[in-house]
Design a protein around this motif. Structure first.
Motif, short mmCIF file in Angstrom:
data_model
loop_
_atom_site.label_atom_id
_atom_site.label_comp_id
_atom_site.label_asym_id
_atom_site.label_seq_id
_atom_site.Cartn_x
_atom_site.Cartn_y
_atom_site.Cartn_z
N LEU A 167 0.82 -1.21 0.00
CA LEU A 167 0.00 0.00 0.00
C LEU A 167 0.86 1.26 0.00
O LEU A 167 0.52 2.25 -0.66
CB LEU A 167 -0.94 0.00 1.21
CG LEU A 167 -2.05 -1.06 1.21
CD1 LEU A 167 -2.91 -0.92 2.45
CD2 LEU A 167 -2.91 -0.96 -0.04
N LYS A 171 0.55 3.29 -6.46
CA LYS A 171 0.29 4.58 -7.10
C LYS A 171 -1.20 4.86 -7.27
O LYS A 171 -1.58 5.88 -7.84
CB LYS A 171 0.96 4.60 -8.48
CG LYS A 171 2.47 4.34 -8.45
CD LYS A 171 3.21 5.52 -7.86
CE LYS A 171 4.73 5.27 -7.89
NZ LYS A 171 5.26 5.12 -9.27
N GLY A 172 -2.05 3.95 -6.79
CA GLY A 172 -3.49 4.18 -6.87
C GLY A 172 -4.10 3.86 -8.22
O GLY A 172 -5.19 4.33 -8.55
N GLN A 189 -8.46 -0.98 -6.51
CA GLN A 189 -7.62 0.21 -6.39
C GLN A 189 -7.03 0.28 -4.98
O GLN A 189 -7.76 0.17 -3.99
CB GLN A 189 -8.41 1.47 -6.67
CG GLN A 189 -7.58 2.76 -6.61
CD GLN A 189 -8.39 3.99 -6.91
OE1 GLN A 189 -9.60 4.03 -6.69
NE2 GLN A 189 -7.73 5.03 -7.45
N ALA A 190 -5.73 0.46 -4.89
CA ALA A 190 -5.06 0.62 -3.60
C ALA A 190 -5.14 2.05 -3.14
O ALA A 190 -4.89 2.99 -3.92
CB ALA A 190 -3.61 0.17 -3.71
N THR A 191 -5.53 2.23 -1.89
CA THR A 191 -5.48 3.54 -1.25
C THR A 191 -4.42 3.45 -0.15
O THR A 191 -3.95 2.37 0.17
CB THR A 191 -6.84 3.92 -0.62
OG1 THR A 191 -7.05 3.13 0.57
CG2 THR A 191 -7.98 3.67 -1.60
N PRO A 192 -4.04 4.56 0.47
CA PRO A 192 -3.05 4.47 1.54
C PRO A 192 -3.50 3.61 2.72
O PRO A 192 -2.68 3.07 3.46
CB PRO A 192 -2.86 5.93 1.97
CG PRO A 192 -3.20 6.72 0.75
CD PRO A 192 -4.32 5.97 0.10
N GLN A 193 -4.83 3.45 2.90
CA GLN A 193 -5.34 2.72 4.06
C GLN A 193 -5.70 1.27 3.77
O GLN A 193 -5.54 0.39 4.62
CB GLN A 193 -6.61 3.42 4.61
CG GLN A 193 -6.35 4.79 5.21
CD GLN A 193 -6.17 5.87 4.15
OE1 GLN A 193 -6.79 5.81 3.08
NE2 GLN A 193 -5.31 6.83 4.43
N HIS A 194 -6.21 0.98 2.56
CA HIS A 194 -6.68 -0.37 2.26
C HIS A 194 -6.84 -0.51 0.75
O HIS A 194 -6.62 0.45 0.00
CB HIS A 194 -8.01 -0.66 2.97
CG HIS A 194 -9.13 0.28 2.56
ND1 HIS A 194 -10.00 -0.02 1.54
CD2 HIS A 194 -9.50 1.49 3.03
CE1 HIS A 194 -10.87 0.96 1.41
NE2 HIS A 194 -10.57 1.90 2.30
N VAL A 195 -7.25 -1.70 0.33
CA VAL A 195 -7.52 -1.93 -1.09
C VAL A 195 -9.03 -1.86 -1.29
O VAL A 195 -9.79 -2.59 -0.63
CB VAL A 195 -7.00 -3.30 -1.55
CG1 VAL A 195 -7.25 -3.47 -3.04
CG2 VAL A 195 -5.52 -3.44 -1.24
N LEU A 196 -9.46 -1.01 -2.18
CA LEU A 196 -10.87 -0.85 -2.48
C LEU A 196 -11.23 -1.79 -3.64
O LEU A 196 -10.70 -1.67 -4.73
CB LEU A 196 -11.15 0.60 -2.88
CG LEU A 196 -12.61 0.96 -3.18
CD1 LEU A 196 -13.48 0.77 -1.95
CD2 LEU A 196 -12.70 2.40 -3.70
#
Length: 260
Positions: A167, A171-172, A189-196
């Motif tokens: 994470l 790069k999102g 999609q990866a976010t700084p907190q988790h994978v959406l």
């Protein structure tokens, strides 16, 4: 998938794993580094026993695992017998401790054990360069949903140490997994907190993805779990991968974090 169908698939893949393992327990398993087929079979047997104990006790067994000197196939057989016995005593909606907070039911373990056994019988077939037994489309489609929604999406919120580095480096990018011919899609999609992870359909307008991975249920399941075929023994519909290579690499990294 219905309970009876999942149990049917579990039984078939347990028997196939047992059959292929009979060709030799010392063969190396390329998809599970450092394991032999014997290690693989012992692992599955212990997983079966563990889930049987979880249901019997109503909690996680502690201590675990028990010491045993059983041969791997004997352990596999004992574990399968214990597991299916516990399933037979319970309804789908009966309470059972699981690692998924939103689903604390016996049905969770029926599904999970069917998918676990499928993936590991593929491991045994790959280890022995054996012609693979067919994978039913309905089981494969369910497995694609499970690995994306639970192992990657939910897993990124629970196994934070495994996802911390992926994470931080992500790069999102948005990667889209398209299942044909059912036309089911997921965006990852990866976010700084988790994978959406978002299941989408034609009625939903979404930004164009950075990359797409398209294929049949079986081909997608094998690609997502990195259980691609041995080209000399296993010919199946190819996966079509398009778009940003960095986005595909990012997706692969997230999958490894969730399925290691």
């Amino acid at each position: 998938m219905e309970r009876s169908r999942l149990l049917q698939c579990l039984a078939a893949d347990y028997m196939r794993l047992r059959e292929v393992a009979g060709a030799g327990l010392t063969a190396k398993v390329p998809t599970c580094p450092l394991w032999t087929v014997g290690d693989l079979v012992r692992h599955v047997g212990m997983v079966y026993l563990h889930k049987a104990e979880v249901m019997r006790l109503g909690s996680w067994p502690d201590p675990w695992p028990p010491e045993t000197t059983e041969e791997p196939i004997a352990l596999l057989d004992r574990g399968y017998g214990a597991l299916t016995h516990e399933f037979s005593r319970r309804h789908d909606g009966d309470q059972a401790t699981t690692w998924h907070s939103a689903d604390q039911t016996v049905k969770f373990w029926i599904r999970r054990m069917a998918q676990e056994t499928l993936i590991h019988r593929l491991d045994a077939e790959i280890a022995h360069n054996a012609d693979p037994a067919p994978i039913p489309d309905d089981l494969a489609a369910d497995g694609v949903d499970e690995v994306l929604e639970l192992f990657v999406g939910y897993g990124s919120t629970q196994w934070t140490e495994d996802f911390e580095q992926p994470l931080a480096q992500a790069k999102g990018h948005v990667a889209e997994i398209r299942m044909l011919p059912a036309a089911r899609c997921w965006q990852v999609q990866a976010t700084p907190q988790h994978v959406l992870v978002t299941a989408i359909d034609d009625s939903v307008t979404t930004p164009p993805p950075s990359a797409t991975v398209t294929g049949s249920p079986v081909a997608l399941l094998r690609w997502l779990w990195a259980r691609e075929s041995n080209p000399t023994t296993d010919v199946h519909q190819p996966i079509e991968v398009k778009g940003d290579e960095e986005a595909i690499a990012e997706l692969r990294t997230l999958l490894r974090a969730g399925t290691q």
